[in-house]
Design an enzyme around this catalytic site. Structure first.
Site, PDB file in Angstrom:
ATOM      1  N   LEU A   1     -62.019  -3.818  52.779  1.00  0.00           N
ATOM      2  CA  LEU A   1     -61.642  -3.603  54.178  1.00  0.00           C
ATOM      3  C   LEU A   1     -60.138  -3.703  54.341  1.00  0.00           C
ATOM      4  O   LEU A   1     -59.492  -4.513  53.683  1.00  0.00           O
ATOM      5  CB  LEU A   1     -62.281  -4.687  55.052  1.00  0.00           C
TER       6      LEU A   1
ATOM      7  N   ALA B   1     -67.759 -21.351  12.744  1.00  0.00           N
ATOM      8  CA  ALA B   1     -68.454 -21.726  11.509  1.00  0.00           C
ATOM      9  C   ALA B   1     -69.780 -22.401  11.841  1.00  0.00           C
ATOM     10  O   ALA B   1     -70.823 -22.096  11.255  1.00  0.00           O
ATOM     11  CB  ALA B   1     -67.573 -22.657  10.694  1.00  0.00           C
TER      12      ALA B   1
ATOM     13  N   LYS C   1     -66.363 -12.855  58.790  1.00  0.00           N
ATOM     14  CA  LYS C   1     -66.129 -12.326  57.441  1.00  0.00           C
ATOM     15  C   LYS C   1     -66.422 -13.470  56.475  1.00  0.00           C
ATOM     16  O   LYS C   1     -65.712 -14.469  56.445  1.00  0.00           O
ATOM     17  CB  LYS C   1     -64.682 -11.866  57.301  1.00  0.00           C
TER      18      LYS C   1
ATOM     19  N   TYR D   1     -71.472 -22.017  14.571  1.00  0.00           N
ATOM     20  CA  TYR D   1     -72.325 -20.977  15.144  1.00  0.00           C
ATOM     21  C   TYR D   1     -72.993 -20.177  14.020  1.00  0.00           C
ATOM     22  O   TYR D   1     -74.203 -19.944  14.021  1.00  0.00           O
ATOM     23  CB  TYR D   1     -71.468 -20.074  16.032  1.00  0.00           C
TER      24      TYR D   1
ATOM     25  N   ARG E   1     -69.824  -5.828  43.195  1.00  0.00           N
ATOM     26  CA  ARG E   1     -68.975  -4.702  43.582  1.00  0.00           C
ATOM     27  C   ARG E   1     -68.249  -4.097  42.387  1.00  0.00           C
ATOM     28  O   ARG E   1     -68.073  -2.900  42.301  1.00  0.00           O
ATOM     29  CB  ARG E   1     -67.954  -5.161  44.617  1.00  0.00           C
TER      30      ARG E   1
ATOM     31  N   GLU F   1     -73.198 -10.387  51.542  1.00  0.00           N
ATOM     32  CA  GLU F   1     -72.350 -11.348  50.846  1.00  0.00           C
ATOM     33  C   GLU F   1     -73.170 -12.511  50.301  1.00  0.00           C
ATOM     34  O   GLU F   1     -73.975 -13.097  51.026  1.00  0.00           O
ATOM     35  CB  GLU F   1     -71.304 -11.880  51.846  1.00  0.00           C
TER      36      GLU F   1
ATOM     37  N   CYS G   1     -34.130  -6.263  34.689  1.00  0.00           N
ATOM     38  CA  CYS G   1     -33.568  -6.325  33.345  1.00  0.00           C
ATOM     39  C   CYS G   1     -33.391  -4.902  32.844  1.00  0.00           C
ATOM     40  O   CYS G   1     -34.268  -4.056  33.011  1.00  0.00           O
ATOM     41  CB  CYS G   1     -34.545  -7.083  32.455  1.00  0.00           C
TER      42      CYS G   1
ATOM     43  N   CYS H   1     -36.717  -5.528  25.513  1.00  0.00           N
ATOM     44  CA  CYS H   1     -36.954  -6.820  26.161  1.00  0.00           C
ATOM     45  C   CYS H   1     -38.378  -7.287  25.853  1.00  0.00           C
ATOM     46  O   CYS H   1     -39.350  -6.650  26.246  1.00  0.00           O
ATOM     47  CB  CYS H   1     -36.759  -6.702  27.670  1.00  0.00           C
TER      48      CYS H   1
HETATM   49  S1  IVH Z   1     -68.357  -4.828  55.727  1.00  0.00           S
HETATM   50  C1  IVH Z   1     -67.017  -0.670  53.442  1.00  0.00           C
HETATM   51  N1  IVH Z   1     -68.833  -7.184  56.702  1.00  0.00           N
HETATM   52  O1  IVH Z   1     -65.160  -8.506  52.703  1.00  0.00           O
HETATM   53  C2  IVH Z   1     -66.891  -2.146  53.321  1.00  0.00           C
HETATM   54  N2  IVH Z   1     -67.697  -7.065  54.626  1.00  0.00           N
HETATM   55  O2  IVH Z   1     -62.443  -7.579  52.269  1.00  0.00           O
HETATM   56  C3  IVH Z   1     -67.789  -2.791  54.322  1.00  0.00           C
HETATM   57  N3  IVH Z   1     -67.182  -9.233  53.656  1.00  0.00           N
HETATM   58  O3  IVH Z   1     -65.929  -6.265  50.146  1.00  0.00           O
HETATM   59  C4  IVH Z   1     -67.730  -4.252  54.224  1.00  0.00           C
HETATM   60  N4  IVH Z   1     -68.088 -10.463  55.233  1.00  0.00           N
HETATM   61  O4  IVH Z   1     -67.317  -8.409  50.319  1.00  0.00           O
HETATM   62  C5  IVH Z   1     -68.277  -6.499  55.675  1.00  0.00           C
HETATM   63  N5  IVH Z   1     -69.367  -9.200  57.661  1.00  0.00           N
HETATM   64  C6  IVH Z   1     -68.830  -8.523  56.663  1.00  0.00           C
HETATM   65  C7  IVH Z   1     -68.241  -9.162  55.568  1.00  0.00           C
HETATM   66  C8  IVH Z   1     -67.664  -8.391  54.569  1.00  0.00           C
HETATM   67  C9  IVH Z   1     -67.448 -10.474  54.069  1.00  0.00           C
HETATM   68  C10 IVH Z   1     -66.458  -8.921  52.405  1.00  0.00           C
HETATM   69  C11 IVH Z   1     -67.060  -7.838  51.565  1.00  0.00           C
HETATM   70  C12 IVH Z   1     -65.956  -6.823  51.411  1.00  0.00           C
HETATM   71  C13 IVH Z   1     -64.747  -7.648  51.679  1.00  0.00           C
HETATM   72  C14 IVH Z   1     -63.575  -6.813  52.117  1.00  0.00           C
END
Ligand code: IVH
Length: 705
Positions: free
Chosen positions: A93, A44, A126, A46, A147, A182, A445, A451
Site C-alpha cells: 500500500l 561432521a 492496519k 550431522y 506475499r 494478515e 568515493c 574500492c
Molecule cells: S489491504 C493491494 N488491509 O499492509 C493491497 N492491507 O503495507 C491490499 N495490511 O501487504 C492490502 N492490514 O500485509 C490491507 N486492513 C488491511 C491491512 C493490510 C495490514 C498489510 C498487508 C499489506 C501491507 C501494505
C-alpha cells in the site's frame, strides 16, 4: 559416536528405536540449519548421524521408516518452502502520513475517475503482521502462500492449517476464492511465547510481528501448531464470481463464510469521517491487544476499485494512513561512515542502545553531511539549524520497518568541548577522493572498482533476495569470500566451484563450512545460472535502477541482447535509441544516463560481460494479463480528449493489457487513439500510415478484458 552400540551388535528392537531417534535428531538439525540459519551441531556430527542411520537401514531394510532421512538427503529443507505463483499479484500500500497526504489521495482518486462528488471509503486498522493468501477450491482450503515478492510467495499451506482462525472448509463460497488477510500474534501470546523460549534457551523475538513471521515460516508445521497465530481477513485475490458490489459487503460476506474480520471496520462518507475514524482507532490502539501501525482506507465501490486499478506496486484505490513514529532520547556515541555500492558515503549514528516502540535501537541513519550540519539538501535550516555532534543527546524515531532516524538534538545537554562533525573528503575504505557533484546531497568515493567497500556492497546486493537470491550465499559469506580474494566480482561466484571446488577440499576446510553445506552452495549457484532478465539487470546494482525500473526496462526490450545493443546505440545520449529508452514509463533522464554510461564504461562493461558469459538469461515475460489482449506488445499513443475515462486511466488500462504507451507518434507506433481535438499527432499518424481509432473503438476493443 562415543557410547553408541555398534550397528552390527544392535538387536532388531534396539535398531527400530535407534532409527526413530535418528530421524528426530536429523529433523531437528535440518530445522536449525535451514530455517533458523543457526546450526546446532557441526557438519561432521550431522554426517555421522546420517551415516549411522544408513548403516542401520542397510542391516535391517524392513525397518526403514516412511519418513526416513535417507530419502530426504536434505532435499526438503534445502529447498525451504515450495513456491506458489499468485493468480493475482499481492501488492503493498502507498502511505499517507498526515491529513494533507490523505486529502491528496482522495483528490487523486477523484481526478483519476473524473468525478467531483464525494467518494465513500472503508476504514479499518492496519494490522502489523504478515499477509497471507488462502486459496479455496470448492470450499476446501488447497493452498496458503506468503506475499513473497508479490508475484511468487512461499507455500506455507501445512502451517496455515495449524492456525485456528483459518477454516479448512467453507460453505457457500464461490468455486474459487482466494482470501487475503494478515497473520499476527497478540501481545499476550507474544509475551508468553518469549517467556517460554527464554526458559528453554531458545531464541526470543523482538516484536509480535517477527514472532508471527518466525512462527508461520516453519518448515516443520508442528512448531507452528504450538504458536498461537491469528488471522484477520481483509481482502481477496482470484474469485470465480464476485463476492459483492462493495468492499463493506464483501467483508461481511467473508465474515459469513467463517473468517474473522476486524470489528473496527467502518464505512466513511468522506474525508471528515475518515479522519474521525482514524482518531478513534488511534485512541484504542494501546488497548487492542495486538499491534497496528495505521489505518487503511479503501474505495468502497468495487466497480470503481476495478477502474482505478494498480500502479506498479500499489493499488490506486487504497492507502495506509500511518500513525506517527515512535520516539526516544539517547546519547550519540560515534558517527561512522559506511561506503555503499554506488560509492555513497553514508554517516551512521552509533547510539547508546534504547528501546523505541518495543525494539532496541543502537544504530540510526544520519542521511548525509548536510543533515548532520542542520541543513536540508536545498540549504534550508532543519531542526532549527542545530547540528549533530558526537556526545549529543539525540531523539531517535522509527516508523514501521524503516531504519531508525534522528529527529532532534538537545543542546542543553551538549557536552562541553563537543566539536562539529568533520565529514571526511576521502573514502575511509580506499582513500580515494570523495566528492560531491553539483546538486547531489551525497558525497561519493571516486575509487569505482578499486574500492573494496563498493565492490563488496555490490556483491552483497548481487546475491540479495530480490537479485540472484543464492541460498547459502548471504552478506556474511560474500564478505568472507571477498576478503580472501575468492570473489572479486559477480562472475567469480560462478567460477567458485571450478576453482575451489576440487573435491570441495578448500571450501570444506573453511570455518563454518562442511561437505554438505559446500555441496549445497554449489548446487544453489548452479541453479541461478538461469536467471530472468529483469533480475539480472536489478542485480547489477546500477545507480537509480531499482527493482521496478529493471522490470519495466526488461519488459520493454524483452531480450538481454536487444537491450545491450540499444544501450550501445544510445551512447551519445541522443538519437532514436535514446528517445526510445526515455519513452519507457518510469525512466527519466537521470536513470537513462546512469544506465547508458555504465554500459559505456570499459571496466564495468567487461565485468558485466564476464558475468553474462556464465548465464542463461531468460527473456522478460509480458506484463500480467497480456494474454488474449489485442494490444499486447503493441505501442499505443493517446491524443485528444477522452470522454469515458481519463487519460491516466486509459494509459493504465493499456499497460495492464500488455501495451506500451508512448508520448509521441513515430514509425514504431502501432495504434493511435484519437479523441476530439486531436491535432499534430493525428496528422503525423496519417502521414506514417499508423492505424487510428477513436475512443469508442478503443472501448470496444478492450471490452470484457
Ligand atoms: S489491504 C493491494 N488491509 O499492509 C493491497 N492491507 O503495507 C491490499 N495490511 O501487504 C492490502 N492490514 O500485509 C490491507 N486492513 C488491511 C491491512 C493490510 C495490514 C498489510 C498487508 C499489506 C501491507 C501494505
Amino acid at each position: 559416536m562415543a557410547g553408541e552400540t555398534p550397528v552390527e551388535q544392535l538387536s532388531e528392537r534396539a535398531a527400530q528405536h535407534e532409527l526413530e531417534r535418528l530421524a528426530k535428531a536429523i529433523a531437528v538439525a535440518n530445522a536449525a540449519y535451514h530455517t533458523h540459519d543457526a546450526p546446532e551441531i557441526s557438519d561432521a556430527e550431522y554426517d555421522a548421524l546420517k551415516q549411522r542411520n544408513q548403516a542401520i537401514e542397510a542391516r535391517f531394510p524392513h525397518l526403514k521408516r516412511s519418513d526416513s532421512p535417507s530419502d530426504q538427503v536434505g532435499a526438503t529443507p534445502a529447498e525451504g518452502f515450495g513456491k506458489i505463483r499468485h493468480a493475482v499479484r499481492m501488492l503493498s500500500l502507498a502511505n499517507a502520513f498526515d491529513e494533507e497526504d490523505l486529502r491528496e489521495f482522495d483528490d487523486s482518486v477523484r481526478r483519476y475517475l473524473g468525478v467531483e462528488a464525494a467518494i465513500a471509503y472503508t476504514a479499518e486498522p492496519k494490522i502489523d503482521g504478515l499477509s497471507l493468501s488462502l486459496r479455496y477450491e470448492d470450499g476446501a482450503l488447497v493452498s496458503a502462500a506468503t506475499r513473497g515478492d508479490g508475484e511468487t510467495g512461499e507455500n506455507v499451506t501445512a502451517n496455515a492449517r495449524e492456525v485456528d482462525d483459518i477454516p479448512e472448509r467453507i460453505e457457500g463460497a464461490p468455486e474459487i476464492l482466494e482470501v487475503r488477510g494478515e497473520v499476527y500474534m497478540s501481545h499476550a501470546d507474544f509475551e508468553a511465547l518469549n517467556a517460554r523460549q527464554a526458559e528453554r534457551g531458545g531464541r526470543t523475538f523482538a516484536n509480535p510481528r517477527n514472532a508471527a513471521a518466525g512462527s508461520l515460516r516453519q518448515l516443520d508445521a508442528t512448531i507452528t501448531r504450538d504458536r498461537p497465530l491469528r488471522f484477520f481477513a481483509y481482502g481477496w485475490g482470484e474469485v470465480s464470481t464476485p463476492l459483492a458490489e462493495t468492499q463493506m459487503e464483501a467483508i461481511a460476506r467473508l465474515e459469513a463464510l467463517g473468517f474473522r474480520t476486524n470489528p473496527l471496520t467502518r464505512l466513511c462518507a468522506g474525508l471528515d469521517q475518515m479522519l474521525a475514524h482514524y482518531r478513534m482507532i488511534e485512541e484504542q490502539r494501546a488497548t487492542l491487544g495486538y499491534d497496528i501501525d495505521g489505518v487503511v482506507y479503501k474505495v468502497d465501490d468495487l466497480a470503481l476499485q476495478k477502474r482505478l486499478g494498480f500502479r506498479s506496486t500499489t493499488p490506486r484505490w487504497a492507502i495506509a494512513h500511518k500513525f506517527p513514529a515512535e520516539l526516544a532520547w539517547t546519547r550519540l556515541l560515534a558517527i561512522d561512515i559506511q561506503v555503499g555500492r554506488t560509492g555513497a558515503l553514508s554517516p551512521v549514528a552509533r547510539l547508546q542502545p534504547v528501546t523505541v516502540g518495543g525494539v532496541v535501537v543502537s544504530n540510526a541513519t544520519l542521511h548525509n553531511e548536510d543533515y548532520i550540519a542542520g541543513r536540508s539538501n536545498t540549504g534550508e535550516e532543519i531542526r532549527g539549524g542545530k547540528d549533530i555532534r558526537v556526545g549529543d543527546w539525540v531523539q531517535v524515531y522509527r516508523a514501521g520497518d524503516v531504519i531508525p532516524k534522528i529527529a532532534d538534538v538537545d543542546l542543553g545537554k551538549r557536552p562541553e568541548g563537543a566539536e562539529p562533525f568533520a565529514f571526511p573528503d576521502h573514502c575511509p575504505e580506499c582513500g580515494s577522493a570523495a566528492i560531491r557533484e553539483d546538486g547531489d546531497a551525497v558525497r561519493r568515493c571516486t575509487g569505482g572498482l578499486i574500492c573494496p567497500a563498493q565492490a563488496v556492497e555490490k556483491l552483497k546486493h548481487f546475491v540479495s533476495r530480490k537479485a540472484f537470491d543464492i541460498e547459502g550465499l548471504g552478506a556474511k559469506q560474500v564478505e568472507q569470500f571477498h576478503r580472501d580474494g575468492w570473489i572479486r566480482e559477480p562472475a567469480d561466484i560462478f567460477h567458485l566451484q571450478a576453482r575451489y571446488g576440487e573435491g570441495l577440499q578448500q571450501l570444506k576446510n573453511r570455518e563454518g563450512w562442511g561437505e554438505k553445506s559446500a555441496q549445497n552452495l554449489f548446487e544453489a549457484i548452479e541453479e541461478k545460472r538461469k536467471i530472468p532478465f529483469a533480475r539480472l539487470l536489478f542485480a547489477l546494482g546500477i545507480r537509480h535502477v531499482g527493482e521496478v525500473a529493471a522490470r519495466l526496462i526488461a519488459q520493454h526490450y524483452v531480450t538481454w541482447d536487444s537491450f545491450v545493443s540499444a544501450m550501445d546505440e544510445a551512447r551519445a545520449l541522443e538519437g532514436q535509441a535514446w528517445e526510445d529508452l526515455l519513452a519507457i514509463d518510469g525512466v527519466g533522464q537521470v536513470l537513462a544516463t546512469s544506465l547508458v554510461t555504465t554500459f559505456a564504461q570499459e571496466a564495468e562493461r567487461a565485468s558485466i560481460e564476464r558475468l553474462v558469459r556464465e548465464l542463461e538469461i531468460e527473456p522478460a515475460e509480458p506484463p500480467v494479463r497480456a494474454e488474449g489482449s489485442p494490444v499486447a506488445g503493441k505501442t499505443l499513443v493517446f491524443t485528444g480528449t477522452m470522454e469515458k475515462m481519463t487519460r491516466a486511466e486509459a494509459k493504465a488500462r493499456a499497460e495492464e493489457l500488455g501495451a506500451k504507451v508512448a508520448g509521441s507518434v513515430s514509425a514504431k507506433t502501432d495504434l493511435l487513439i484519437a479523441g476530439p481535438g486531436a491535432g499534430s499527432k493525428a496528422k503525423k499518424a496519417a502521414e506514417l500510415g499508423v492505424a487510428t481509432i477513436d475512443e469508442e473503438g478503443w472501448l470496444a476493443m478492450i471490452e470484457g478484458l
